[in-house]
Design an enzyme around this catalytic site. Sequence first.
Site, PDB file in Angstrom:
ATOM      1  N   CYS A   1      29.612  28.444  39.000  1.00 53.45           N
ATOM      2  CA  CYS A   1      29.497  29.841  38.192  1.00 53.45           C
ATOM      3  C   CYS A   1      28.810  29.602  36.808  1.00 53.45           C
ATOM      4  CB  CYS A   1      30.878  30.213  38.072  1.00 53.45           C
ATOM      5  SG  CYS A   1      31.163  31.752  37.362  1.00 53.45           S
TER       6      CYS A   1
ATOM      7  N   HIS B   1      33.668  30.708  43.002  1.00 53.45           N
ATOM      8  CA  HIS B   1      34.474  29.730  42.569  1.00 53.45           C
ATOM      9  C   HIS B   1      35.117  29.169  43.764  1.00 53.45           C
ATOM     10  CE1 HIS B   1      34.493  30.052  38.020  1.00 53.45           C
ATOM     11  NE2 HIS B   1      34.216  31.460  38.389  1.00 53.45           N
TER      12      HIS B   1
ATOM     13  N   GLU C   1      36.469  26.218  43.903  1.00 55.55           N
ATOM     14  CA  GLU C   1      37.593  25.680  43.589  1.00 55.55           C
ATOM     15  C   GLU C   1      38.951  26.289  43.689  1.00 55.55           C
ATOM     16  OE1 GLU C   1      35.858  26.831  41.437  1.00 55.55           O
ATOM     17  OE2 GLU C   1      36.794  27.860  39.846  1.00 55.55           O
TER      18      GLU C   1
END
Length: 249
Positions: A114, A218, A220
């Site tokens: 990001c 994202h 994660e």
Amino acid sequence: MTRPPIIGVTTSITTRAAASRPERAYLNSAYILAVQKAGGVPLLLPPQLDDAALGALLARLDGVVLTGGGDVDPARFGEPAHPTVSEVSPARDALEVALVEVALDRDLPLLAICRGLQVLNVALGGSLFQDVATEPGTQVAHSQRAPRSLPTHGVKIDSGSRLAGVLGADTLGVNSLHHQAIKALGRGLRPVAVAEDGIIEGAEVEDQRRFVLGVQWHPEELVADSEPARRLFRALVDASARRSTGALG
Ligand SMILES: [Mn+2]
């Protein structure tokens, strides 16, 4: 006996400290958990580190994750700030730009997420759309209101890219929580993923021997449900482990 690779993970810093709200470094737990789950040892790198402390830590790193967060200072690419630009930290920008330079210099594997992709691009001389919703203006909601772990738009990935090989996919549904995006591409970077509206959602270095890549989404937040997201962190940790044992060709 191999040791797990140590992965430097950058953090955010509060930009509006007050007496009741002292300045702090902070990071979403998802980054720490995703690196750990992939077999890496996360080492947090806050903007408060001075050159000496950062230098001492860098010598021990096997890989780097540049994380999400506030906007990059448009002064870094020679533009006045759009009124919507927020949470700018010159200290964080400086630390992360230095990390990009060190990673390229020492051939450290680097995963940019990001804001991290935006930092990677700016560090290499590129520029950013400062407010994706109005500049260039797009119908795709890049700042989703849905939960962070929910994919909300599609990306198409260049099938010959390292990123496609790592993800094991050339189309993907992704979450989207970004205010800025790549405008002019930095030196040596190749755009390898794009959203339906043409916004660049992934880039990597042209030199395919290096593991330096970034995604605008994202991963994660997706690792619980998405094998491509897990593969991204595993690829970083594996590349970092090969480097730490001197096996990288
Ligand atoms: Mn997006």
